[in-house]
Each structure stands twice: as structure tokens, then as C-alpha cells.
Design a protein around this motif. Structure first.
Motif, PDB file in Angstrom:
ATOM      1  N   THR A 149       0.827  -1.211   0.000  1.00 30.72           N
ATOM      2  CA  THR A 149       0.000   0.000   0.000  1.00 30.72           C
ATOM      3  C   THR A 149       0.860   1.259   0.000  1.00 30.72           C
ATOM      4  O   THR A 149       0.615   2.196  -0.769  1.00 30.72           O
ATOM      5  CB  THR A 149      -0.926  -0.006   1.226  1.00 30.72           C
ATOM      6  OG1 THR A 149      -1.772  -1.154   1.179  1.00 30.72           O
ATOM      7  CG2 THR A 149      -1.791   1.247   1.246  1.00 30.72           C
ATOM      8  N   ILE A 150       1.869   1.293   0.862  1.00 27.35           N
ATOM      9  CA  ILE A 150       2.757   2.460   0.891  1.00 27.35           C
ATOM     10  C   ILE A 150       3.534   2.586  -0.424  1.00 27.35           C
ATOM     11  O   ILE A 150       3.655   3.684  -0.993  1.00 27.35           O
ATOM     12  CB  ILE A 150       3.727   2.355   2.084  1.00 27.35           C
ATOM     13  CG1 ILE A 150       2.945   2.429   3.398  1.00 27.35           C
ATOM     14  CG2 ILE A 150       4.771   3.467   2.030  1.00 27.35           C
ATOM     15  CD1 ILE A 150       3.795   2.192   4.625  1.00 27.35           C
ATOM     16  N   GLY A 151       4.047   1.449  -0.918  1.00 23.38           N
ATOM     17  CA  GLY A 151       4.774   1.489  -2.180  1.00 23.38           C
ATOM     18  C   GLY A 151       3.887   1.903  -3.339  1.00 23.38           C
ATOM     19  O   GLY A 151       4.301   2.688  -4.199  1.00 23.38           O
ATOM     20  N   GLY A 152       2.652   1.394  -3.384  1.00 24.77           N
ATOM     21  CA  GLY A 152       1.741   1.774  -4.451  1.00 24.77           C
ATOM     22  C   GLY A 152       1.377   3.247  -4.398  1.00 24.77           C
ATOM     23  O   GLY A 152       1.224   3.900  -5.446  1.00 24.77           O
ATOM     24  N   ALA A 153       1.247   3.798  -3.176  1.00 29.28           N
ATOM     25  CA  ALA A 153       0.948   5.223  -3.048  1.00 29.28           C
ATOM     26  C   ALA A 153       2.102   6.076  -3.569  1.00 29.28           C
ATOM     27  O   ALA A 153       1.886   7.061  -4.285  1.00 29.28           O
ATOM     28  CB  ALA A 153       0.652   5.557  -1.586  1.00 29.28           C
ATOM     29  N   VAL A 154       3.319   5.692  -3.236  1.00 30.24           N
ATOM     30  CA  VAL A 154       4.480   6.458  -3.694  1.00 30.24           C
ATOM     31  C   VAL A 154       4.640   6.342  -5.207  1.00 30.24           C
ATOM     32  O   VAL A 154       4.909   7.343  -5.894  1.00 30.24           O
ATOM     33  CB  VAL A 154       5.757   5.973  -2.977  1.00 30.24           C
ATOM     34  CG1 VAL A 154       6.993   6.655  -3.548  1.00 30.24           C
ATOM     35  CG2 VAL A 154       5.651   6.231  -1.477  1.00 30.24           C
ATOM     36  N   VAL A 155       4.460   5.129  -5.745  1.00 28.57           N
ATOM     37  CA  VAL A 155       4.583   4.949  -7.194  1.00 28.57           C
ATOM     38  C   VAL A 155       3.510   5.745  -7.925  1.00 28.57           C
ATOM     39  O   VAL A 155       3.773   6.379  -8.960  1.00 28.57           O
ATOM     40  CB  VAL A 155       4.494   3.451  -7.548  1.00 28.57           C
ATOM     41  CG1 VAL A 155       4.412   3.261  -9.061  1.00 28.57           C
ATOM     42  CG2 VAL A 155       5.708   2.704  -7.000  1.00 28.57           C
ATOM     43  N   GLY A 156       2.274   5.732  -7.403  1.00 32.01           N
ATOM     44  CA  GLY A 156       1.214   6.508  -8.033  1.00 32.01           C
ATOM     45  C   GLY A 156       1.445   8.004  -7.943  1.00 32.01           C
ATOM     46  O   GLY A 156       1.140   8.751  -8.880  1.00 32.01           O
ATOM     47  N   TRP A 157       1.989   8.465  -6.818  1.00 29.51           N
ATOM     48  CA  TRP A 157       2.278   9.891  -6.650  1.00 29.51           C
ATOM     49  C   TRP A 157       3.358  10.352  -7.623  1.00 29.51           C
ATOM     50  O   TRP A 157       3.298  11.462  -8.157  1.00 29.51           O
ATOM     51  CB  TRP A 157       2.695  10.147  -5.207  1.00 29.51           C
ATOM     52  CG  TRP A 157       3.056  11.560  -4.898  1.00 29.51           C
ATOM     53  CD1 TRP A 157       4.310  12.091  -4.783  1.00 29.51           C
ATOM     54  CD2 TRP A 157       2.152  12.644  -4.669  1.00 29.51           C
ATOM     55  NE1 TRP A 157       4.262  13.420  -4.487  1.00 29.51           N
ATOM     56  CE2 TRP A 157       2.938  13.798  -4.412  1.00 29.51           C
ATOM     57  CE3 TRP A 157       0.773  12.768  -4.659  1.00 29.51           C
ATOM     58  CZ2 TRP A 157       2.367  15.035  -4.136  1.00 29.51           C
ATOM     59  CZ3 TRP A 157       0.203  14.002  -4.385  1.00 29.51           C
ATOM     60  CH2 TRP A 157       0.991  15.120  -4.133  1.00 29.51           C
ATOM     61  N   ARG A 158       4.350   9.485  -7.838  1.00 27.50           N
ATOM     62  CA  ARG A 158       5.441   9.818  -8.757  1.00 27.50           C
ATOM     63  C   ARG A 158       5.260   9.089 -10.087  1.00 27.50           C
ATOM     64  O   ARG A 158       6.203   8.473 -10.604  1.00 27.50           O
ATOM     65  CB  ARG A 158       6.780   9.444  -8.126  1.00 27.50           C
ATOM     66  CG  ARG A 158       7.076  10.188  -6.841  1.00 27.50           C
ATOM     67  CD  ARG A 158       8.441   9.835  -6.297  1.00 27.50           C
ATOM     68  NE  ARG A 158       8.745  10.581  -5.080  1.00 27.50           N
ATOM     69  CZ  ARG A 158       9.873  10.468  -4.386  1.00 27.50           C
ATOM     70  NH1 ARG A 158      10.821   9.630  -4.816  1.00 27.50           N
ATOM     71  NH2 ARG A 158      10.065  11.172  -3.288  1.00 27.50           N
ATOM     72  N   ARG A 159       4.096   9.163 -10.616  1.00 20.73           N
ATOM     73  CA  ARG A 159       3.805   8.474 -11.879  1.00 20.73           C
ATOM     74  C   ARG A 159       4.699   9.021 -12.992  1.00 20.73           C
ATOM     75  O   ARG A 159       4.995  10.216 -13.053  1.00 20.73           O
ATOM     76  CB  ARG A 159       2.343   8.675 -12.246  1.00 20.73           C
ATOM     77  CG  ARG A 159       1.876  10.107 -12.229  1.00 20.73           C
ATOM     78  CD  ARG A 159       0.392  10.206 -12.466  1.00 20.73           C
ATOM     79  NE  ARG A 159      -0.082  11.576 -12.279  1.00 20.73           N
ATOM     80  CZ  ARG A 159      -1.359  11.931 -12.393  1.00 20.73           C
ATOM     81  NH1 ARG A 159      -2.259  11.016 -12.702  1.00 20.73           N
ATOM     82  NH2 ARG A 159      -1.715  13.171 -12.194  1.00 20.73           N
ATOM     83  N   GLY A 160       5.101   8.098 -13.851  1.00 20.37           N
ATOM     84  CA  GLY A 160       5.988   8.481 -14.937  1.00 20.37           C
ATOM     85  C   GLY A 160       7.447   8.406 -14.586  1.00 20.37           C
ATOM     86  O   GLY A 160       8.297   8.599 -15.468  1.00 20.37           O
ATOM     87  N   SER A 161       7.777   8.107 -13.311  1.00 21.74           N
ATOM     88  CA  SER A 161       9.174   8.006 -12.918  1.00 21.74           C
ATOM     89  C   SER A 161       9.664   6.574 -13.060  1.00 21.74           C
ATOM     90  O   SER A 161       8.932   5.681 -13.504  1.00 21.74           O
ATOM     91  CB  SER A 161       9.349   8.487 -11.469  1.00 21.74           C
ATOM     92  OG  SER A 161       8.679   7.607 -10.580  1.00 21.74           O
TER      93      SER A 161
END
Length: 357
Positions: A149-161
Motif C-alpha cells: 500500500t505504501i509502495g503503491g501510493a508512492v509509485v502513483g504519486w510519482r507516476r511516470g518516474s
């Protein structure tokens, strides 16, 4: 002259999240109608689950006594009839009478005896296997949910990275059958490298006790199956959270929060992640509920003495009492987990409380 009404204090909709639909803090009311409806729903669900739990084993061919007699030829017919009566399989009673007797015993907390385990009480047999399953599968499930959940939130926040590369990797690992991951882990880390034991919950010759040596062996034996469970389930949590984050980030309240100059970390965790995690709560509740059932494949691969292996052995032996006891514990755990999920959902999403009130 018209009297000027005093202006009541208001609250900022952004500061209150997405759910500040009213500017006035009214007196909260207890949603008795909602609570009564949910209580009725869970009671009916419990009754239906217990009824199915009673009927399904009796639809199977044979019974525990027949299986026992096939392994022990020297049992007299009188002893076989006594065993059937003890296990609630008395042919002199109708199915309805057996059902009433089953409920009477159940309400007294008597789950019967297990023929597979030498006529030991079912509650005692389950209580010995339950801590192993809850400790291992529960810990692994909580870790995978938190990390995913934490990893998915960070990945979604930094989409395109570059962090987007984590999604296909974890999703690919999640598609591999669990037993194959377990066997690969045993072959690599147990057989070749010798880092972890091949199976069991603790070393041969050890007795369960609260000592540093025993706890260390339990952790050592449980590390490989726990890591395997985390790897197998991490992709689903991360992908689900990442997709919800992409949806939430397009909402107006996130744009307003960013326009107000709030710190990025606050916007991420206070507004975006808090709302994106809501659909994950129900899935996590179901996962927590099914922790009690264990992971049968995992316990078979690693020879772990948990509830899953206990249920498999009881099914093969047609041990009705033990099967019903395990199913009942699983049912209760799932219902309790869903109740806790309802509470958590209402706490995280005030709109639920407003609608229910």
C-alpha cells in the motif's frame, strides 16, 4: 430593523478532506438503524455459514468412523456404533435432530472430539495449530499489505518516474504459483545455500517453550515461508493502490490542496493516499479473516503445523467434528474482520458516518 444573525464557525473543506460537506459541526447521532441492520446481516450470515458447515460434510461419501474402521480392523461393531453416537453420526437420529443437537453443543462451546487425533477435543486441537498459522500468515499478510500500500501510493504519486518499473516486476512475481515460489526458495536458500531449514516450525528435538533458543528457531524456520507469502501477495496490493492513486490525483480537492501550497508529503498522505486506500480496506479485511484458514499449499510445501494442514488432514480422514470446528473458526474470523473493516471504513471516510446517521 432586522437582527443580524451571528455567523457560526466554519471549517475549510480542504483541511477536512473530501468529506466536509457541511460547514456546521452538528451534534453526532448514533446510527442505530444502521447498526441494527448490520447486526442482523452478520447474524443471518453466521446462521447460514453454520448450517452449510453442518450439511456439507454429511453430503460426502463415508464418514470418520468408516475411515477409522478401514485402518483398524479389530474394532467391534458395538464400539463403532458408540463412536458414531459420540461424533453425532448416530443413524437412529434424523438429520434435523442431529442439526438441533449440533446447535445445542455449539452454544455450549463444545465442538466435539476429533477421531483423527485420538478423541481429543476439537477446541484443543485447533488451539494448538492456530497460533502457528496466525503468527506466520498474519505477520506476512500485514507486512505485504503495508509495504504494497505504501509502495503503491508512492509509485502513483510519482507516476511516470522510474518507480513505475516496480509494478510489472511485482505483478509478474504475483502470477507465479505460490508452491513454485516455495519450492524455488527451498532449493536455493535451503538446499544450495543452507541459510534456512527445509521445513517444520522448529528444530527436531525442541519442545515449545518461551525461551530465546526456541523463539529464535521459530523465527529462523518461519522466515522463508513468510518471505515467500510477502513476495506472492505484494504485487496485488501495490497495483491496486497505484491505480487508485492515479484516480484520486485527478480529483479537485487534491488540486486545491496543491494550489494552497500545502507540503507535498501532506497532500500525499493526508488527502490522496487516505482516500485511495479505502477500497483496500475491504480486501485487507477479507485477507485478515482468511489468515485463520492458513495457506494450505504453503503449509504443505514447508510442512508447517498450521490450520491449513489440519483442515486438509481432517478432510482426507472425513473427520466431521474437526472439519466443522476449523470452518467455524474461519467463518467467525472473516465476520469479525468485516466488522472491523466497517468500523475502519467509517473512521477513514466520514461520508459513511454522515450517510448512516
Amino acid at each position: 430593523m432586522t437582527a443580524v444573525q451571528p455567523q457560526l464557525p466554519t471549517e475549510d473543506a480542504v483541511e477536512a478532506g473530501t468529506t466536509a460537506t457541511t460547514a456546521v459541526r452538528g451534534r453526532s447521532r448514533v446510527p442505530w438503524r444502521f447498526l441494527a441492520g448490520r447486526a442482523t446481516f452478520y447474524l443471518v450470515t453466521l446462521w447460514a455459514a453454520v448450517t452449510i458447515n453442518f450439511v456439507l460434510p454429511r453430503m460426502m461419501k463415508g464418514d470418520a468412523v468408516s475411515q477409522y474402521l478401514s485402518r483398524n480392523r479389530n474394532v467391534s461393531p458395538e464400539a463403532a456404533d458408540a463412536l458414531r453416537s459420540l461424533l453425532g453420526l448416530d443413524t437412529d437420529k434424523t438429520l434435523v435432530q442431529q442439526y438441533v443437537d449440533y446447535w445445542a453443543l455449539l452454544l455450549r462451546g463444545d465442538l466435539g472430539v476429533s477421531l483423527l487425533h485420538g478423541l481429543r477435543p476439537v477446541t484443543e486441537v485447533i488451539s494448538q495449530a492456530l497460533p502457528w498459522t496466525v503468527g506466520l500468515v498474519g505477520f506476512a499478510t500485514v507486512v505485504s499489505f503495508a509495504v504494497g500500500t505504501i509502495g503503491g501510493a508512492v509509485v502513483g504519486w510519482r507516476r511516470g518516474s522510474r518507480l513505475d518499473a516496480l509494478i510489472p516486476v511485482t505483478t509478474f512475481l504475483a502470477t507465479i504459483p505460490y508452491f513454485w515460489l516455495g519450492l524455488l526458495g527451498i532449493a536455493l536458500f535451503s538446499v544450495n545455500l543452507g541459510w534456512f531449514p527445509i521445513g517444520k516450525a522448529y528444530g527436531v528435538g525442541m519442545r515449545p517453550e518461551w525461551s530465546a533458543e526456541f523463539v529464535g528457531q521459530v523465527i529462523h524456520h518461519g522466515t522463508l515461508p513468510a518471505v515467500t507469502i510477502v513476495i506472492a501477495s505484494l504485487g496485488g496490493w501495490m497495483l491496486g493502490m497505484r491505480n487508485m492513486m492515479l484516480t484520486v490525483l485527478d480529483e479537485d480537492y487534491v488540486t486545491v490542496a496543491q494550489a494552497k501550497g500545502l507540503p507535498s508529503s501532506r497532500v500525499l498522505w493526508r488527502y490522496a493516499a487516505r482516500n485511495a486506500v479505502l477500497p483496500q480496506i475491504q480486501s485487507f479485511a477479507l485477507s485478515i479473516g482468511f489468515i485463520v484458514g492458513g495457506t494450505i499449499v504453503m503449509e504443505m510445501v514447508f510442512s508447517y503445523p498450521g490450520v491449513g494442514k489440519l483442515l486438509l488432514d481432517a478432510t482426507n480422514a472425513k473427520d466431521y467434528a474437526l472439519m466443522q470446528g476449523v470452518f467455524l473458526v474461519i467463518t467467525l474470523s472473516v465476520l469479525v474482520a468485516n466488522i472491523l473493516a466497517d468500523v475502519a471504513y467509517a473512521f477513514l471516510d466520514p461520508r459513511t458516518r454522515q450517510t448512516e446517521a
